[in-house]
Design a protein around this motif. Structure first.
Motif, PDB file in Angstrom:
ATOM      1  N   TRP A 379       0.826  -1.209   0.000  1.00 19.53           N
ATOM      2  CA  TRP A 379       0.000   0.000   0.000  1.00 19.53           C
ATOM      3  C   TRP A 379       0.860   1.258   0.000  1.00 19.53           C
ATOM      4  CZ3 TRP A 379      -4.573   0.500  -1.720  1.00 19.53           C
ATOM      5  CH2 TRP A 379      -5.342   1.626  -1.435  1.00 19.53           C
ATOM      6  N   THR A 380       2.018   1.208   0.678  1.00 26.16           N
ATOM      7  CA  THR A 380       2.943   2.346   0.657  1.00 26.16           C
ATOM      8  C   THR A 380       3.446   2.597  -0.757  1.00 26.16           C
ATOM      9  OG1 THR A 380       3.652   1.913   2.938  1.00 26.16           O
ATOM     10  CG2 THR A 380       5.112   3.257   1.564  1.00 26.16           C
ATOM     11  N   CYS A 381       3.785   1.531  -1.463  1.00 26.10           N
ATOM     12  CA  CYS A 381       4.229   1.673  -2.857  1.00 26.10           C
ATOM     13  C   CYS A 381       3.122   2.269  -3.726  1.00 26.10           C
ATOM     14  CB  CYS A 381       4.664   0.322  -3.413  1.00 26.10           C
ATOM     15  SG  CYS A 381       6.149  -0.350  -2.624  1.00 26.10           S
ATOM     16  N   TYR A 382       1.891   1.806  -3.507  1.00 26.28           N
ATOM     17  CA  TYR A 382       0.776   2.356  -4.282  1.00 26.28           C
ATOM     18  C   TYR A 382       0.560   3.833  -3.947  1.00 26.28           C
ATOM     19  CZ  TYR A 382      -3.929   3.355  -5.889  1.00 26.28           C
ATOM     20  OH  TYR A 382      -5.019   3.939  -6.496  1.00 26.28           O
ATOM     21  N   GLU A 383       0.689   4.180  -2.653  1.00 30.45           N
ATOM     22  CA  GLU A 383       0.510   5.575  -2.246  1.00 30.45           C
ATOM     23  C   GLU A 383       1.552   6.479  -2.906  1.00 30.45           C
ATOM     24  OE1 GLU A 383       0.220   8.269   1.857  1.00 30.45           O
ATOM     25  OE2 GLU A 383       0.526   6.096   1.959  1.00 30.45           O
ATOM     26  N   LEU A 384       2.799   6.009  -2.933  1.00 29.33           N
ATOM     27  CA  LEU A 384       3.851   6.782  -3.593  1.00 29.33           C
ATOM     28  C   LEU A 384       3.563   6.939  -5.086  1.00 29.33           C
ATOM     29  CD1 LEU A 384       7.021   5.276  -1.870  1.00 29.33           C
ATOM     30  CD2 LEU A 384       6.012   7.534  -1.472  1.00 29.33           C
ATOM     31  N   TYR A 385       3.106   5.842  -5.714  1.00 28.27           N
ATOM     32  CA  TYR A 385       2.760   5.896  -7.133  1.00 28.27           C
ATOM     33  C   TYR A 385       1.585   6.855  -7.366  1.00 28.27           C
ATOM     34  CZ  TYR A 385       0.415   4.501 -11.439  1.00 28.27           C
ATOM     35  OH  TYR A 385      -0.229   4.520 -12.656  1.00 28.27           O
ATOM     36  N   PHE A 386       0.579   6.765  -6.506  1.00 29.27           N
ATOM     37  CA  PHE A 386      -0.618   7.595  -6.642  1.00 29.27           C
ATOM     38  C   PHE A 386      -0.260   9.074  -6.580  1.00 29.27           C
ATOM     39  CE2 PHE A 386      -4.295   9.889  -5.095  1.00 29.27           C
ATOM     40  CZ  PHE A 386      -5.358   9.326  -5.786  1.00 29.27           C
ATOM     41  N   LYS A 387       0.558   9.436  -5.601  1.00 32.28           N
ATOM     42  CA  LYS A 387       0.886  10.850  -5.410  1.00 32.28           C
ATOM     43  C   LYS A 387       1.885  11.352  -6.446  1.00 32.28           C
ATOM     44  CE  LYS A 387      -0.256  10.945  -0.521  1.00 32.28           C
ATOM     45  NZ  LYS A 387       0.211  11.180   0.866  1.00 32.28           N
ATOM     46  N   SER A 388       2.795  10.492  -6.874  1.00 34.25           N
ATOM     47  CA  SER A 388       3.784  10.924  -7.860  1.00 34.25           C
ATOM     48  C   SER A 388       3.174  11.100  -9.242  1.00 34.25           C
ATOM     49  CB  SER A 388       4.937   9.911  -7.931  1.00 34.25           C
ATOM     50  OG  SER A 388       4.474   8.644  -8.376  1.00 34.25           O
ATOM     51  N   THR A 389       2.093  10.384  -9.524  1.00 34.23           N
ATOM     52  CA  THR A 389       1.444  10.483 -10.834  1.00 34.23           C
ATOM     53  C   THR A 389       0.217  11.391 -10.814  1.00 34.23           C
ATOM     54  OG1 THR A 389       0.148   8.475 -10.357  1.00 34.23           O
ATOM     55  CG2 THR A 389       2.244   8.198 -11.544  1.00 34.23           C
ATOM     56  N   ASN A 398     -10.690   9.968  -5.239  1.00 34.07           N
ATOM     57  CA  ASN A 398     -10.270   8.668  -4.710  1.00 34.07           C
ATOM     58  C   ASN A 398      -9.186   8.781  -3.638  1.00 34.07           C
ATOM     59  OD1 ASN A 398     -11.965   7.322  -6.575  1.00 34.07           O
ATOM     60  ND2 ASN A 398     -10.393   7.488  -8.165  1.00 34.07           N
ATOM     61  N   ALA A 399      -8.740   9.998  -3.351  1.00 30.35           N
ATOM     62  CA  ALA A 399      -7.623  10.182  -2.423  1.00 30.35           C
ATOM     63  C   ALA A 399      -7.968   9.741  -1.000  1.00 30.35           C
ATOM     64  CB  ALA A 399      -7.175  11.644  -2.417  1.00 30.35           C
ATOM     65  N   TRP A 400      -9.244   9.777  -0.607  1.00 32.23           N
ATOM     66  CA  TRP A 400      -9.631   9.421   0.760  1.00 32.23           C
ATOM     67  C   TRP A 400      -9.383   7.937   1.051  1.00 32.23           C
ATOM     68  CZ3 TRP A 400     -13.343   5.771   2.019  1.00 32.23           C
ATOM     69  CH2 TRP A 400     -14.112   5.288   0.956  1.00 32.23           C
ATOM     70  N   ILE A 401      -9.297   7.118   0.012  1.00 32.31           N
ATOM     71  CA  ILE A 401      -9.108   5.680   0.211  1.00 32.31           C
ATOM     72  C   ILE A 401      -7.753   5.389   0.849  1.00 32.31           C
ATOM     73  CG2 ILE A 401      -8.973   3.449  -0.968  1.00 32.31           C
ATOM     74  CD1 ILE A 401     -10.837   4.545  -3.092  1.00 32.31           C
ATOM     75  N   ILE A 402      -6.750   6.211   0.574  1.00 30.04           N
ATOM     76  CA  ILE A 402      -5.403   5.955   1.088  1.00 30.04           C
ATOM     77  C   ILE A 402      -5.365   6.006   2.611  1.00 30.04           C
ATOM     78  CG2 ILE A 402      -3.046   6.861   1.158  1.00 30.04           C
ATOM     79  CD1 ILE A 402      -3.340   7.537  -1.790  1.00 30.04           C
ATOM     80  N   PRO A 403      -5.793   7.097   3.274  1.00 28.56           N
ATOM     81  CA  PRO A 403      -5.801   7.070   4.741  1.00 28.56           C
ATOM     82  C   PRO A 403      -6.808   6.078   5.312  1.00 28.56           C
ATOM     83  CG  PRO A 403      -6.862   9.072   3.943  1.00 28.56           C
ATOM     84  CD  PRO A 403      -6.225   8.418   2.760  1.00 28.56           C
ATOM     85  N   ALA A 404      -7.895   5.847   4.573  1.00 28.74           N
ATOM     86  CA  ALA A 404      -8.919   4.926   5.078  1.00 28.74           C
ATOM     87  C   ALA A 404      -8.374   3.504   5.190  1.00 28.74           C
ATOM     88  CB  ALA A 404     -10.143   4.952   4.164  1.00 28.74           C
ATOM     89  N   LEU A 405      -7.595   3.055   4.193  1.00 27.15           N
ATOM     90  CA  LEU A 405      -7.093   1.686   4.256  1.00 27.15           C
ATOM     91  C   LEU A 405      -6.117   1.486   5.416  1.00 27.15           C
ATOM     92  CD1 LEU A 405      -6.565  -0.856   1.654  1.00 27.15           C
ATOM     93  CD2 LEU A 405      -4.556  -0.419   3.038  1.00 27.15           C
ATOM     94  N   TRP A 406      -5.317   2.525   5.729  1.00 30.59           N
ATOM     95  CA  TRP A 406      -4.418   2.397   6.881  1.00 30.59           C
ATOM     96  C   TRP A 406      -5.211   2.156   8.162  1.00 30.59           C
ATOM     97  CZ3 TRP A 406       0.169   1.127   5.820  1.00 30.59           C
ATOM     98  CH2 TRP A 406       0.876   1.675   4.749  1.00 30.59           C
ATOM     99  N   GLN A 407      -6.335   2.838   8.302  1.00 23.34           N
ATOM    100  CA  GLN A 407      -7.180   2.631   9.484  1.00 23.34           C
ATOM    101  C   GLN A 407      -7.791   1.229   9.489  1.00 23.34           C
ATOM    102  OE1 GLN A 407      -7.302   4.620  11.951  1.00 23.34           O
ATOM    103  NE2 GLN A 407      -6.586   6.574  11.135  1.00 23.34           N
ATOM    104  N   VAL A 408      -8.228   0.771   8.318  1.00 20.98           N
ATOM    105  CA  VAL A 408      -8.814  -0.576   8.221  1.00 20.98           C
ATOM    106  C   VAL A 408      -7.778  -1.642   8.540  1.00 20.98           C
ATOM    107  CG1 VAL A 408      -9.838  -2.250   6.638  1.00 20.98           C
ATOM    108  CG2 VAL A 408     -10.607   0.127   6.599  1.00 20.98           C
ATOM    109  N   LEU A 409      -6.561  -1.475   8.041  1.00 18.33           N
ATOM    110  CA  LEU A 409      -5.492  -2.439   8.300  1.00 18.33           C
ATOM    111  C   LEU A 409      -5.153  -2.494   9.779  1.00 18.33           C
ATOM    112  CD1 LEU A 409      -3.366  -4.396   7.187  1.00 18.33           C
ATOM    113  CD2 LEU A 409      -1.857  -2.433   6.840  1.00 18.33           C
ATOM    114  N   SER A 410      -5.042  -1.334  10.403  1.00 18.12           N
ATOM    115  CA  SER A 410      -4.748  -1.288  11.841  1.00 18.12           C
ATOM    116  C   SER A 410      -5.861  -1.940  12.654  1.00 18.12           C
ATOM    117  CB  SER A 410      -4.561   0.168  12.273  1.00 18.12           C
ATOM    118  OG  SER A 410      -4.396   0.265  13.663  1.00 18.12           O
TER     119      SER A 410
END
Length: 483
Positions: A379-389, A398-410
């Motif tokens: 997910w970190t790799c995807y986040e870096l890809y998402f923000k760099s592109t 779709n940006a809200w999904i990134i912080p949301a998944l960290w909460q779901v994983l925790s």
């Protein structure tokens, strides 16, 4: 609302709102213009705006200060160049000679996809003027997109001019920026999820409170902090959505509870990995190092979260964030390395002592952690890809999904830990006890390698003497009968 001018500097008050004259507020207090090419610019804010909304613009008069509002897809319509030279925002003498613009004005062309855009407004002050009254103007938003506000002037002599005032934004569902709006419902669902987990855990805790071990007390603390964190985030977003002003107090509490929860969670996982309370009664000389790591992580995470959230309402994220992200990422990597190193040693110790019940639960715990780390790295790799592109935040919906998944994983990892170490009548068998080590060994060997005898091996030490007495008594009876 008015335009204010003083002897030392000029101030700009500019209002942008959706539906009404209140909204997500971007305040400017003496913001200075920065040189960008041949223009002087102040970034007024960037937010995702949904269609079927309205922007109410306050009108004002002529040069030399300009306010430009445009959708990110129309960024190429701003600025131009003469004879293939350097791109300019302000109309130069060469471009003016070509007849494409008026010298000193902002270069802009009509949008091909959004008729009537971009919107450019200008104002100037005469020598004797103190302020200029502005008349409001409402503009409908018919296209969902990331909208930007910039204040620009083209006069090098106006070096001391500053921006004073605010812009106000609103979406159809409230004042939350478009990127943040889905997170309010998300935190509402997460609050409910934590309540359900809390009901399960606290009911088990109340039933078997006599059997509770220190590790389970730590898990109780993490669940409580998680419930408070999600509740505060939901109320923070709800209040922001209602008033248009981000509540500083509620945001600080939400950030702090979240940071404390993350710190305690990592410390608990690290201590469990070291075998604290399971194969060792204390951490010994490692206690100070563990606390130092936890304190450092808390400070770094708290600073990052405060910078990201307190007072921030723009959907635009600067590169300065990287300065605060790197320490947290480094400490997280150190936690992971220490946790798995400690887990390896604890598993070897349990295997050597043949404490198979504890070994089984630790293997499940290790597998869960391994999956969580793999998902985190991916997910970190995807986040870096998402923000760099997505340099211009065009995928803000779709940006809200990134912080949301960290909460779901925790939360998922916490649920697994709760399932493995839930309070029960057998909780004490997983706790450290010098006298209980052999008992645990006997129990696990019996469960995994049952005796070939038809009766339970655990009853043999008690059955054998009973069987012996019965044989003797039966023999005496036989002798009596014979006699």
């Amino acid at each position: 609302m008015r335009w204010v001018k003083s002897i030392e500097a000029s101030g700009i008050l500019f209002l942008v709102s959706l539906y009404v004259t209140e909204g997500s507020v971007h305040a400017y207090s003496g913001e200075k213009f920065l040189s960008k090419g041949n223009a002087f610019v102040v970034h007024g804010g960037s937010e995702g705006i949904y269609s079927d909304s309205f922007i109410r613009i306050l009108n004002f008069s002529s040069d030399p200060i300009h306010a430009i509002v445009f959708e990110v897809d129309d960024r190429e319509a701003i600025g131009g160049s003469a004879y293939g030279g350097q791109r300019a925002v302000c109309c130069t003498s060469d471009l003016a000679k070509l007849g494409v613009c008026t010298q000193g004005q902002i270069i802009h062309r009509p949008s091909a996809n959004n008729p009537g855009w971009p919107k450019v407004f200008s104002a100037s002050f005469s020598i004797d003027e103190v302020d200029v009254a502005l008349q409001s103007r409402s503009i409908p938003i018919t296209k969902t997109g990331m909208y930007n506000v910039y204040f620009i002037h083209c006069e090098p002599n106006l070096k001391e001019i500053t921006v004073e005032g605010k812009t106000i934004w609103k979406n159809p569902t409230g004042y939350l920026p478009g990127r943040m709006a889905p997170l309010m419902n998300f935190y509402g669902f997460m609050s409910l999820a934590f309540v359900l987990l809390g009901i399960f855990w606290f009911s088990q805790y109340a039933r078997f409170w006599r059997e509770v071990i220190p590790l389970q007390n730590c898990i109780t603390l993490v669940i409580t902090l998680g419930m408070l964190q999600m509740a505060f985030w939901y109320f923070e977003y709800a209040e922001f959505n209602e008033t248009g002003v981000r509540p500083t107090g509620t945001t600080v509490w939400a950030v702090t509870f979240g940071t404390v929860k993350r710190t305690v969670s990592r410390l608990v996982i690290l201590m469990v990995s070291m075998g604290y309370g399971v194969v060792r009664p204390t951490l010994g000389g490692l206690t100070s190092k563990v606390l130092l790591l936890g304190g450092t992580f808390f400070v770094a995470s708290e600073v990052l979260e405060l910078v990201e959230n307190v007072g921030a309402v723009s959907d635009f994220s600067g590169k300065a964030r990287l300065f605060f992200v790197l320490p947290v990422a480094f400490l997280d990597a150190f936690f992971v390395l220490w946790i798995f190193t400690s887990l390896s040693k604890t598993l070897n110790k349990l295997q050597a002592r043949r404490l198979l019940a504890k070994l089984d639960i630790y293997w499940k715990f290790t597998n869960a952690l391994a999956v969580a780390v793999i998902v985190s790295v991916g997910w970190t790799c995807y986040e870096l890809y998402f923000k760099s592109t997505d340099v211009y935040n065009e995928r803000w919906q779709n940006a809200w999904i990134i912080p949301a998944l960290w909460q779901v994983l925790s939360f998922s990892l916490l649920c697994i830990i709760c399932a493995l170490w839930a309070p029960s009548q057998n909780s004490m068998r997983y706790a450290y006890s010098e006298d209980g080590e052999e008992f645990d060994k006997d129990i696990t060997l019996t469960l995994i390698k049952p005796s070939p005898l038809p009766k339970d091996v655990r009853s043999q030490p008690e059955v054998r003497p009973t069987l012996g007495n019965n044989d003797l008594s039966n023999g005496d009876n036989v002798e009596d009968k014979t006699e």
